[in-house]
Write a protein that holds these residues in place. Sequence first.
Motif, PDB file in Angstrom:
ATOM      1  N   CYS A  36      -3.249 -12.861 -10.170  1.00  0.00           N
ATOM      2  CA  CYS A  36      -4.582 -13.314 -10.575  1.00  0.00           C
ATOM      3  C   CYS A  36      -4.609 -13.373 -12.094  1.00  0.00           C
ATOM      4  O   CYS A  36      -4.031 -12.517 -12.763  1.00  0.00           O
ATOM      5  CB  CYS A  36      -5.630 -12.325 -10.071  1.00  0.00           C
ATOM      6  SG  CYS A  36      -7.317 -12.675 -10.593  1.00  0.00           S
ATOM      7  N   VAL A  37      -5.286 -14.376 -12.613  1.00  0.00           N
ATOM      8  CA  VAL A  37      -5.478 -14.512 -14.062  1.00  0.00           C
ATOM      9  C   VAL A  37      -6.954 -14.786 -14.313  1.00  0.00           C
ATOM     10  O   VAL A  37      -7.515 -15.722 -13.742  1.00  0.00           O
ATOM     11  CB  VAL A  37      -4.618 -15.648 -14.655  1.00  0.00           C
ATOM     12  CG1 VAL A  37      -4.881 -15.800 -16.144  1.00  0.00           C
ATOM     13  CG2 VAL A  37      -3.136 -15.413 -14.380  1.00  0.00           C
ATOM     14  N   VAL A  62      -6.510 -12.439 -18.997  1.00  0.00           N
ATOM     15  CA  VAL A  62      -6.160 -11.162 -18.383  1.00  0.00           C
ATOM     16  C   VAL A  62      -5.290 -11.465 -17.168  1.00  0.00           C
ATOM     17  O   VAL A  62      -5.745 -12.105 -16.219  1.00  0.00           O
ATOM     18  CB  VAL A  62      -7.424 -10.380 -17.963  1.00  0.00           C
ATOM     19  CG1 VAL A  62      -7.054  -9.026 -17.372  1.00  0.00           C
ATOM     20  CG2 VAL A  62      -8.379 -10.220 -19.150  1.00  0.00           C
ATOM     21  N   VAL A  63      -4.044 -11.007 -17.217  1.00  0.00           N
ATOM     22  CA  VAL A  63      -3.042 -11.343 -16.202  1.00  0.00           C
ATOM     23  C   VAL A  63      -2.708 -10.096 -15.390  1.00  0.00           C
ATOM     24  O   VAL A  63      -2.268  -9.094 -15.957  1.00  0.00           O
ATOM     25  CB  VAL A  63      -1.752 -11.883 -16.869  1.00  0.00           C
ATOM     26  CG1 VAL A  63      -0.715 -12.264 -15.831  1.00  0.00           C
ATOM     27  CG2 VAL A  63      -2.069 -13.051 -17.799  1.00  0.00           C
ATOM     28  N   LYS A  64      -2.895 -10.147 -14.063  1.00  0.00           N
ATOM     29  CA  LYS A  64      -2.505  -9.054 -13.188  1.00  0.00           C
ATOM     30  C   LYS A  64      -1.159  -9.394 -12.572  1.00  0.00           C
ATOM     31  O   LYS A  64      -1.010 -10.431 -11.911  1.00  0.00           O
ATOM     32  CB  LYS A  64      -3.544  -8.810 -12.087  1.00  0.00           C
ATOM     33  CG  LYS A  64      -4.689  -7.914 -12.514  1.00  0.00           C
ATOM     34  CD  LYS A  64      -5.655  -8.601 -13.390  1.00  0.00           C
ATOM     35  CE  LYS A  64      -6.616  -9.416 -12.605  1.00  0.00           C
ATOM     36  NZ  LYS A  64      -7.719 -10.015 -13.244  1.00  0.00           N
ATOM     37  N   THR A  65      -0.167  -8.518 -12.821  1.00  0.00           N
ATOM     38  CA  THR A  65       1.203  -8.806 -12.425  1.00  0.00           C
ATOM     39  C   THR A  65       1.969  -7.508 -12.236  1.00  0.00           C
ATOM     40  O   THR A  65       1.383  -6.430 -12.199  1.00  0.00           O
ATOM     41  CB  THR A  65       1.869  -9.727 -13.473  1.00  0.00           C
ATOM     42  OG1 THR A  65       3.118 -10.196 -12.954  1.00  0.00           O
ATOM     43  CG2 THR A  65       2.059  -9.038 -14.798  1.00  0.00           C
ATOM     44  N   VAL A 104      -1.255  -7.441  -5.379  1.00  0.00           N
ATOM     45  CA  VAL A 104      -0.621  -7.907  -6.622  1.00  0.00           C
ATOM     46  C   VAL A 104       0.899  -7.953  -6.435  1.00  0.00           C
ATOM     47  O   VAL A 104       1.542  -8.944  -6.787  1.00  0.00           O
ATOM     48  CB  VAL A 104      -1.004  -7.022  -7.833  1.00  0.00           C
ATOM     49  CG1 VAL A 104      -0.169  -7.386  -9.057  1.00  0.00           C
ATOM     50  CG2 VAL A 104      -2.492  -7.142  -8.145  1.00  0.00           C
ATOM     51  N   ARG A 105       1.460  -6.906  -5.863  1.00  0.00           N
ATOM     52  CA  ARG A 105       2.923  -6.877  -5.645  1.00  0.00           C
ATOM     53  C   ARG A 105       3.357  -8.007  -4.711  1.00  0.00           C
ATOM     54  O   ARG A 105       4.369  -8.667  -4.951  1.00  0.00           O
ATOM     55  CB  ARG A 105       3.328  -5.524  -5.072  1.00  0.00           C
ATOM     56  CG  ARG A 105       3.205  -4.393  -6.055  1.00  0.00           C
ATOM     57  CD  ARG A 105       3.653  -3.068  -5.425  1.00  0.00           C
ATOM     58  NE  ARG A 105       3.422  -1.974  -6.341  1.00  0.00           N
ATOM     59  CZ  ARG A 105       2.446  -1.078  -6.208  1.00  0.00           C
ATOM     60  NH1 ARG A 105       1.612  -1.139  -5.177  1.00  0.00           N
ATOM     61  NH2 ARG A 105       2.300  -0.116  -7.095  1.00  0.00           N
ATOM     62  N   SER A 106       2.598  -8.221  -3.648  1.00  0.00           N
ATOM     63  CA  SER A 106       2.935  -9.254  -2.673  1.00  0.00           C
ATOM     64  C   SER A 106       2.884 -10.653  -3.287  1.00  0.00           C
ATOM     65  O   SER A 106       3.775 -11.478  -3.067  1.00  0.00           O
ATOM     66  CB  SER A 106       1.968  -9.164  -1.491  1.00  0.00           C
ATOM     67  OG  SER A 106       2.132 -10.257  -0.626  1.00  0.00           O
ATOM     68  N   GLU A 107       1.836 -10.925  -4.067  1.00  0.00           N
ATOM     69  CA  GLU A 107       1.643 -12.262  -4.628  1.00  0.00           C
ATOM     70  C   GLU A 107       2.573 -12.579  -5.784  1.00  0.00           C
ATOM     71  O   GLU A 107       2.712 -13.751  -6.165  1.00  0.00           O
ATOM     72  CB  GLU A 107       0.188 -12.448  -5.058  1.00  0.00           C
ATOM     73  CG  GLU A 107      -0.784 -12.413  -3.898  1.00  0.00           C
ATOM     74  CD  GLU A 107      -0.434 -13.437  -2.816  1.00  0.00           C
ATOM     75  OE1 GLU A 107      -0.159 -14.610  -3.156  1.00  0.00           O
ATOM     76  OE2 GLU A 107      -0.422 -13.055  -1.633  1.00  0.00           O
ATOM     77  N   THR A 108       3.219 -11.574  -6.353  1.00  0.00           N
ATOM     78  CA  THR A 108       4.146 -11.813  -7.461  1.00  0.00           C
ATOM     79  C   THR A 108       5.602 -11.650  -7.053  1.00  0.00           C
ATOM     80  O   THR A 108       6.498 -11.819  -7.861  1.00  0.00           O
ATOM     81  CB  THR A 108       3.845 -10.881  -8.646  1.00  0.00           C
ATOM     82  OG1 THR A 108       3.925  -9.520  -8.204  1.00  0.00           O
ATOM     83  CG2 THR A 108       2.479 -11.162  -9.241  1.00  0.00           C
ATOM     84  N   ALA A 109       5.829 -11.358  -5.780  1.00  0.00           N
ATOM     85  CA  ALA A 109       7.195 -11.216  -5.292  1.00  0.00           C
ATOM     86  C   ALA A 109       7.862 -12.590  -5.229  1.00  0.00           C
ATOM     87  O   ALA A 109       7.248 -13.559  -4.799  1.00  0.00           O
ATOM     88  CB  ALA A 109       7.192 -10.567  -3.909  1.00  0.00           C
ATOM     89  N   PRO A 110       9.114 -12.655  -5.678  1.00  0.00           N
ATOM     90  CA  PRO A 110       9.832 -13.933  -5.576  1.00  0.00           C
ATOM     91  C   PRO A 110       9.953 -14.354  -4.100  1.00  0.00           C
ATOM     92  O   PRO A 110      10.038 -13.508  -3.209  1.00  0.00           O
ATOM     93  CB  PRO A 110      11.209 -13.619  -6.153  1.00  0.00           C
ATOM     94  CG  PRO A 110      11.027 -12.364  -6.940  1.00  0.00           C
ATOM     95  CD  PRO A 110       9.905 -11.614  -6.301  1.00  0.00           C
ATOM     96  N   THR A 111       9.907 -15.643  -3.854  1.00  0.00           N
ATOM     97  CA  THR A 111      10.043 -16.155  -2.491  1.00  0.00           C
ATOM     98  C   THR A 111      11.200 -17.138  -2.437  1.00  0.00           C
ATOM     99  O   THR A 111      11.727 -17.585  -3.451  1.00  0.00           O
ATOM    100  CB  THR A 111       8.768 -16.887  -2.040  1.00  0.00           C
ATOM    101  OG1 THR A 111       8.652 -18.086  -2.791  1.00  0.00           O
ATOM    102  CG2 THR A 111       7.527 -16.027  -2.181  1.00  0.00           C
TER     103      THR A 111
END
Length: 114
Positions: A36-37, A62-65, A104-111
Amino acid sequence: MSTALPEVVVVLTTVPVGDLGETVAHALVEERLAACVNVCAPMTSVYRWDGRVTHDLERQIVVKTTVDRIDAIRERLARLHPYELPEFLVCPVRDGSDAYLAWVRSETAPTADP
């Protein structure tokens, strides 16, 4: 064997007033560099540059990562950002909702998606 979960962090940067904030936000989320940004409303920044105090209208981003995405975000912002010296601050998240941190962890995990 237990695998440690990546630490969630918040990255702060600023951009000039205009459409760049949304461009940055969409790029980081679409590329899974951020979950999310937030692109905040225009604000006045007062700072010292080239030996004098100055001010500009900017937008806080504001970047959530996660910590493992920081280098990629730094590189992506360097390509998108017009400033000679853009703000780039990484703030640790000491606590938070377990569900939100997992998201946050799920949405930033490489796919493996192309």
